[in-house]
Scaffold this motif. Structure first.
Motif, mmCIF file in Angstrom:
data_model
loop_
_atom_site.group_PDB
_atom_site.id
_atom_site.type_symbol
_atom_site.label_atom_id
_atom_site.label_comp_id
_atom_site.label_asym_id
_atom_site.label_seq_id
_atom_site.Cartn_x
_atom_site.Cartn_y
_atom_site.Cartn_z
ATOM 1 N N ALA A 17 35.922 -11.130 87.766
ATOM 2 C CA ALA A 17 34.191 -11.033 87.016
ATOM 3 C C ALA A 17 33.432 -12.058 87.646
ATOM 4 C CB ALA A 17 34.421 -10.907 85.942
ATOM 5 N N ARG A 18 33.723 -12.897 88.109
ATOM 6 C CA ARG A 18 32.573 -13.994 88.751
ATOM 7 C C ARG A 18 31.718 -13.507 90.245
ATOM 8 N NH1 ARG A 18 30.900 -17.426 85.823
ATOM 9 N NH2 ARG A 18 30.125 -18.718 87.528
ATOM 10 N N LEU A 19 32.747 -12.873 90.925
ATOM 11 C CA LEU A 19 32.730 -12.088 92.384
ATOM 12 C C LEU A 19 31.845 -11.034 91.344
ATOM 13 C CD1 LEU A 19 34.280 -12.907 94.944
ATOM 14 C CD2 LEU A 19 35.545 -11.384 94.733
ATOM 15 N N ALA A 20 31.700 -10.207 90.469
ATOM 16 C CA ALA A 20 31.201 -9.036 90.317
ATOM 17 C C ALA A 20 29.359 -9.567 90.037
ATOM 18 C CB ALA A 20 30.988 -8.005 89.881
ATOM 19 N N ALA A 21 29.658 -11.073 89.357
ATOM 20 C CA ALA A 21 28.354 -11.443 89.336
ATOM 21 C C ALA A 21 27.583 -11.647 90.110
ATOM 22 C CB ALA A 21 28.301 -12.261 87.577
ATOM 23 N N GLY A 22 29.019 -12.537 91.106
ATOM 24 C CA GLY A 22 27.639 -12.920 92.088
ATOM 25 C C GLY A 22 27.218 -11.816 93.335
ATOM 26 N N ALA A 23 28.308 -10.492 93.201
ATOM 27 C CA ALA A 23 27.876 -10.172 93.694
ATOM 28 C C ALA A 23 26.081 -9.264 93.638
ATOM 29 C CB ALA A 23 28.077 -8.572 93.658
ATOM 30 N N GLY A 24 25.583 -8.941 92.629
ATOM 31 C CA GLY A 24 24.669 -8.994 91.583
ATOM 32 C C GLY A 24 23.721 -10.084 92.610
ATOM 33 N N THR A 25 23.687 -11.443 92.095
ATOM 34 C CA THR A 25 22.900 -12.197 92.810
ATOM 35 C C THR A 25 22.688 -11.811 94.074
ATOM 36 O OG1 THR A 25 24.312 -13.793 91.246
ATOM 37 C CG2 THR A 25 22.529 -14.736 93.324
ATOM 38 N N SER A 26 23.527 -11.202 95.001
ATOM 39 C CA SER A 26 23.141 -11.024 96.405
ATOM 40 C C SER A 26 22.705 -10.460 96.695
ATOM 41 C CB SER A 26 24.843 -11.402 97.608
ATOM 42 O OG SER A 26 25.505 -10.428 96.972
ATOM 43 N N LEU A 27 23.133 -8.770 96.007
ATOM 44 C CA LEU A 27 21.654 -7.918 95.756
ATOM 45 C C LEU A 27 20.538 -8.232 95.594
ATOM 46 C CD1 LEU A 27 23.617 -4.781 96.507
ATOM 47 C CD2 LEU A 27 22.656 -4.286 95.101
ATOM 48 N N ALA A 28 20.140 -8.298 94.255
ATOM 49 C CA ALA A 28 19.052 -8.958 93.972
ATOM 50 C C ALA A 28 18.353 -9.610 95.277
ATOM 51 C CB ALA A 28 19.043 -9.452 93.110
ATOM 52 N N VAL A 29 18.718 -10.960 95.717
ATOM 53 C CA VAL A 29 18.233 -11.371 96.866
ATOM 54 C C VAL A 29 17.740 -11.069 97.787
ATOM 55 C CG1 VAL A 29 18.522 -13.565 97.941
ATOM 56 C CG2 VAL A 29 18.895 -13.588 95.410
ATOM 57 N N GLY A 30 19.212 -10.569 98.156
ATOM 58 C CA GLY A 30 19.074 -9.764 99.708
ATOM 59 C C GLY A 30 18.274 -8.414 99.564
ATOM 60 N N ALA A 36 26.311 -16.434 88.667
ATOM 61 C CA ALA A 36 27.293 -16.632 89.383
ATOM 62 C C ALA A 36 26.552 -16.615 90.694
ATOM 63 C CB ALA A 36 28.618 -16.271 89.403
ATOM 64 N N SER A 37 26.882 -16.959 91.829
ATOM 65 C CA SER A 37 27.053 -17.116 93.092
ATOM 66 C C SER A 37 27.871 -17.066 94.591
ATOM 67 C CB SER A 37 25.892 -17.793 94.035
ATOM 68 O OG SER A 37 25.947 -17.935 94.895
ATOM 69 N N TRP A 38 28.474 -16.572 95.614
ATOM 70 C CA TRP A 38 29.648 -16.252 96.254
ATOM 71 C C TRP A 38 29.468 -17.932 96.608
ATOM 72 C CZ3 TRP A 38 28.706 -11.009 98.154
ATOM 73 C CH2 TRP A 38 29.450 -10.110 98.237
ATOM 74 N N GLY A 39 27.993 -18.133 97.103
ATOM 75 C CA GLY A 39 28.141 -19.284 97.966
ATOM 76 C C GLY A 39 28.393 -20.575 96.830
ATOM 77 N N THR A 40 27.838 -20.816 95.430
ATOM 78 C CA THR A 40 28.398 -21.504 94.253
ATOM 79 C C THR A 40 29.931 -21.685 94.441
ATOM 80 O OG1 THR A 40 25.937 -20.940 93.251
ATOM 81 C CG2 THR A 40 27.874 -22.342 92.460
ATOM 82 N N MET A 41 30.452 -19.956 94.209
ATOM 83 C CA MET A 41 32.347 -19.719 94.279
ATOM 84 C C MET A 41 32.773 -21.008 94.963
ATOM 85 S SD MET A 41 32.447 -16.385 92.753
ATOM 86 C CE MET A 41 33.832 -16.154 92.612
ATOM 87 N N ILE A 42 32.589 -21.130 96.321
ATOM 88 C CA ILE A 42 32.916 -21.279 97.941
ATOM 89 C C ILE A 42 32.492 -22.972 97.584
ATOM 90 C CG2 ILE A 42 32.667 -21.878 100.280
ATOM 91 C CD1 ILE A 42 31.987 -18.634 100.514
#
Lengths: 270, 306
Positions: free
Chosen positions: A61-74, A218-224
């Motif tokens: 679920a965190r990954l999915a939330a992070g996908a939203g962030t990266s998509l929006a920023v990208g 959530a962001s993938w970068g924060t998760m890492i």
């Protein structure tokens, strides 16, 4: 399915998964922020496909939330910076003279800041948050589009159809938008595709440094970054977001390569 | 020729002034009041006034700019808020570590990219070629802040070969250098391949083969020498990426260089140090690019004669 066919489909599959996760993310938002202490650092299992993080939140679920962030920023960064860059580059190439000189000098100054260094400093000074990340990255990346469009306009503005349009009394704005931009669109689209990949990595990088989106977002970068401290006991916390990030970047870069070949655009070495 | 060099230097000077101006303006981008951001909201009004005066923030913008540039000319970058030391001294202390890391990263990139790109070009269209290019695509796409932790996990934690972080042992530099060099190696390998492919079709390569030279001599001595120029351009351009990548890599490995200094300074809101780091890294980049241009003349005498 043959391997060749699979290789052709691969970037599209990754892209579809990215979009799907970003769209489904809000539905899982409740779960993404659900702290559940008994399952802290739970390894992947049947009920928790990617395990749980250090607060017991499901990693998927965190990954999915992070996908939203990266998509929006990208896409946000590319839209903003391509619009600004194309406009300034177009004006520079079309107007010529001192206007061109000033814009070219400004471009040179921005190019003197290597990579995302300026974005790191800007994001640090502006403070964290999704909007500031987009601003910081757009400030850095408009330059590429400006340079590209200026070069295109310079090579196109002497064409007969532009002269004809001018003879018909079309204003500079109309000529730029209707007669020059469509011809310069192909390289711009290729550049924008690579730009999406760049912005996605940059967002994760800023978030990794603690300068991106703030929790509970959530962001993938924060998760890492958060996963690194638990690396020995729960490697899945670092593996999952990193793999997602790399797959998305790989897929977008592959599509960019193909698009470039298809549109027959020669770009400078990135 | 001297005229060309002068023009190049003039353009570089304009860029340097622009970079200094932009770095000066950075601090004025702080939303709201920079003094408040530094001291926090609960600071006394008198403290704020004192800090404002100490920083010269009560002066008109133009006067502040004049002071900043004058200071730069005297290598005075201001004082750190945190420990009151001159920023220039702190930077000088941290710079060697970053340079060492950047050079090691560049070295690793070259050692990997040259053979990989040359082999891919020599055996074009074979499985070796596609394997090399797939590898390089993966290298371009892997984020360094993911690669770094993965390397730590495997080589430091599981195998115990290298230290986890810091710069105490000689082996400390290995993992950061690999992390930093991977992306550059991947980009360079593609460039070397493309550049070699163009050269390998030339007549002098056929001549070299015809006179009985070994394959290695043909590739290294005849082909690579002529394929250098585009590769050098990419190295010059990508060195900026290397320096920016050092910020993240140094943070991952707690490497005591300019990059980790920048991130620490940002977190501590130590703006003079932030400005100093950004300025130093950017000026290094401008310098390297100017040197790259000059190196062309040295590598390819034809350019100088033109």
């Amino acid at each position: 399915m043959t391997p060749r066919r699979l290789a052709r489909l691969f970037p599209w599959l990754v892209l579809a998964a990215w979009l799907g996760m970003a769209l489904l993310g809000p539905l899982l938002a409740g779960r993404a922020n659900q702290v559940d202490l008994p399952r802290i650092l739970a390894p992947p299992s049947a009920t928790l496909p990617l395990g749980a993080d250090d607060l017991g939140r499901p990693v998927l679920a965190r990954l999915a939330a992070g996908a939203g962030t990266s998509l929006a920023v990208g896409f946000g960064v590319v839209l903003v910076s391509a619009a600004i860059g194309a406009l300034l580059g177009g004006i520079a190439g079309f107007a010529g003279g001192w206007v061109d000189l000033v814009i070219v000098r400004i471009i040179d100054v921005f190019l003197a800041f290597p990579g995302i260094l300026l974005a790191i400093a800007l994001a640090g000074i502006l403070g964290p948050g999704l909007g500031n990340v987009v601003i910081a990255l757009a400030v850095v990346s408009w330059v590429g589009y400006a340079r590209l469009l200026r070069a295109q306009v310079l090579s196109l503005r002497g064409r007969d159809h532009v002269l004809a349009a001018r003879a018909l009394g079309a204003g500079p704005v109309r000529i730029l938008l209707r007669h020059l931009l469509p011809l310069a669109a192909a390289p711009l689209i290729v550049e924008a595709t690579f730009g999406v990949a760049g912005a996605v990595v940059a967002e994760a990088g800023l978030s990794f440094l603690g300068l991106g989106v703030q929790p509970p977002a959530a962001s993938w970068g924060t998760m890492i970054r958060d996963g690194v401290s638990q690396m020995l006991t729960a490697p899945h916390l670092v593996a999952a977001p990193g793999a997602a990030l790399m797959l998305v970047v790989l897929a977008v870069n592959l599509l960019g390569d193909r698009l470039r070949d298809r549109l027959d655009v020669r770009t400078a070495a990135r | 020729m001297p005229a060309a060099i002068l023009t190049r230097l003039g353009a570089a000077l304009v860029v340097v002034v622009g970079v200094c101006t932009l770095v000066f303006l950075l601090i004025h981008l702080v939303p709201g009041d920079p003094v408040e951001a530094m001291l926090g909201e609960r600071a006394q009004a008198s403290d704020r006034l004192a800090l404002r005066a100490a920083l010269g923030l009560d002066l008109p913008l133009w006067e502040q700019y004049r002071r900043y540039i004058t200071g730069l000319l005297h290598l005075n970058l201001g004082q750190s808020f945190l420990d009151q030391r001159p920023v220039a001294a702190i930077l000088a202390e941290r710079l060697p570590a970053t340079l060492r890391l950047a050079l090691a990263g560049l070295g690793i990139a070259l050692v990997v990219a040259l053979p990989l790109g040359m082999l891919a070009a020599r055996f074009r269209g074979t499985a070796l070629d596609s394997a090399a290019m797939t590898l390089s695509l993966a290298g371009i796409s892997i984020p360094n802040f993911w690669l770094g932790p993965l390397l730590i996990l495997v080589f430091s934690l599981w195998l115990g070969w290298t230290p986890v972080s810091g710069d105490e042992a000689p082996a400390s530099i290995v993992l950061p250098a690999i992390t930093l060099g991977t992306a550059l190696a991947a980009i360079l390998a593609r460039m070397v391949r493309a550049s070699m492919l163009e050269v390998l079709g030339e007549d002098y390569i056929r001549t070299a083969r015809a006179k009985g030279l070994g394959e290695a001599a043909v590739l290294w001595r005849h082909a690579l020498r002529n394929a250098w120029l585009p590769v050098l351009t990419v190295i010059g351009l990508q060195l900026g990426g290397l320096l920016a990548g050092a910020v993240i890599t140094e943070t991952v490995f707690a490497w005591p260089g300019i990059g980790s200094l920048l991130v620490d300074a940002i977190k501590a809101r130590d703006f003079p140090v932030v400005q100093g780091c950004v300025l130093l890294i950017s000026l290094c980049y401008v310098l390297v690019n100017a040197l790259t241009d000059l190196a062309y003349v040295w590598i390819d005498p034809r350019i100088g004669a033109r």
